[in-house]
Design an enzyme around this catalytic site. Sequence first.
Site, short mmCIF file in Angstrom:
data_model
loop_
_atom_site.label_atom_id
_atom_site.label_comp_id
_atom_site.label_asym_id
_atom_site.label_seq_id
_atom_site.Cartn_x
_atom_site.Cartn_y
_atom_site.Cartn_z
N HIS A 1 -17.17 -3.57 -8.79
CA HIS A 1 -16.29 -2.92 -9.77
C HIS A 1 -14.84 -2.80 -9.29
O HIS A 1 -14.47 -1.79 -8.69
CB HIS A 1 -16.82 -1.51 -10.06
CG HIS A 1 -18.08 -1.51 -10.84
ND1 HIS A 1 -18.12 -1.33 -12.20
CD2 HIS A 1 -19.36 -1.69 -10.45
CE1 HIS A 1 -19.37 -1.38 -12.61
NE2 HIS A 1 -20.16 -1.60 -11.58
N CYS B 1 -20.07 -6.14 -13.93
CA CYS B 1 -21.40 -5.54 -13.84
C CYS B 1 -22.18 -5.80 -15.12
O CYS B 1 -22.59 -6.92 -15.38
CB CYS B 1 -21.28 -4.04 -13.51
SG CYS B 1 -22.82 -3.32 -12.91
N GLU C 1 -12.33 -2.09 -11.06
CA GLU C 1 -11.64 -1.02 -11.79
C GLU C 1 -11.81 0.34 -11.12
O GLU C 1 -11.10 1.29 -11.46
CB GLU C 1 -12.12 -0.98 -13.25
CG GLU C 1 -13.43 -0.27 -13.51
CD GLU C 1 -14.66 -1.10 -13.14
OE1 GLU C 1 -14.51 -2.11 -12.42
OE2 GLU C 1 -15.77 -0.72 -13.56
#
Lengths: 87, 224
Positions: free
Chosen positions: B195, B86, B197
Site C-alpha cells: 500500500h 491490494c 498510499e
Amino acid sequence: MARVVVDVMLKPEILDPQGQAVQRALDRLGFAGVTAVRQGKRFEIEIADAAGVPGVAPDPAALARDMAAKLLANTVIEDFSVRVEDR
Amino acid sequence: MTRIGVVTFPGSLDDRDAARAVRLAGGEPVRLWHRDTDLAGVAAVILPGGFSYGDYLRCGAIARFSPVMDSVIAAARRGTPVLGICNGFQILCETHLLPGALARNNHLHFVCRDQRLRIESSGTAWTAGYRPGQEIVIPLKNGEGRYVADPDTLVRLEGDGLVVARYLGVNPNGSVADIAGIANPAGNVVGLMPHPEHAVDTLTGPGTDGLAFFTSVVRQLVEA
C-alpha cells in the site's frame, strides 16, 4: 424448473493452503490415511423453465457453463464442472 | 490541476487514504462511486484496497462487474493510467487487464507489516519517479496476496520487464518469484499488493516511500 450444480475447484497445480490446513486438522483428530485434501465451492442454481420465461435459454447446463466461465470461477486458477440434477 | 479518480466500492477501506495521497502529490482527487458509469473526466483512476462486496465469491470478482468498471476497463484500454492497490490489484486481475491471480496466502495468516520492496521497473505511469532497483518500505496488509500465474505468463512478465516490484527479505505470502506488483505491456495499468498510499506522510506511515507512485502519475499527466 431445473437445478444445476456447479463445482469450482482450484486447478491441481495451484497450492491450496486451506485444504492442507483441513488435512492437518483431520490428522489431529485421528483420521488415519488422509493423503490430501483440496477445498472447493459448490453452487446450487435454480433456473426457471425456458417455456415460461422469455429470455431464458433452453439448455440449463449451457447457461450454467456461461455463468461459471464468466463469474463463478476464475479460470486462471480454477476449474469448474456443471451437472443438471434430476428432480 | 490533475484530476485523479478514486473508486469507492461497498467495502472499500483505503479510498480516503488514496485520495489523500493524490492530494499530497499535487493532484485533485475525485471520488467515484461503484454505480457511476461516467468517470467525470478524470485523467487517471485508482482502485483502492479493502474488501469490495465483502470479498464474496472471490476477492474482486463481484467488483469487476460493477457499473464503474466497464468505464475503467475502456479507459485503461485507451491508455488512461490505472493503479490497483491490494483489492484493486485483485480486481484488475479479475478483469484480465493484468494476467494471473491473487490466491490465499500460503501460510493462511493475514499479514500486516511494513514491507521492504525493490522497484524493478520505472517504465510505468505509476513508477516513473523511482530508480530501477530502488528499495522502498511501505505497508503490506493482505490475506489473499499470493500472486500466481502460469509458467508462460511468468516468462513473459519477466522477459518483458513487467514485474514492477518484488518483495525483499521474507516473501510475505508465497507469491511466485517474490512478485509484489506487475504492469500491462503499455505501462499504464499497474497492480500492487502493498500500500503506497499508507506511506506518504511520516506522521501516519513508516515513511514517504509510497508518495512517488502518485507524484509519478501527476507529473506524467501534467507533461502530457
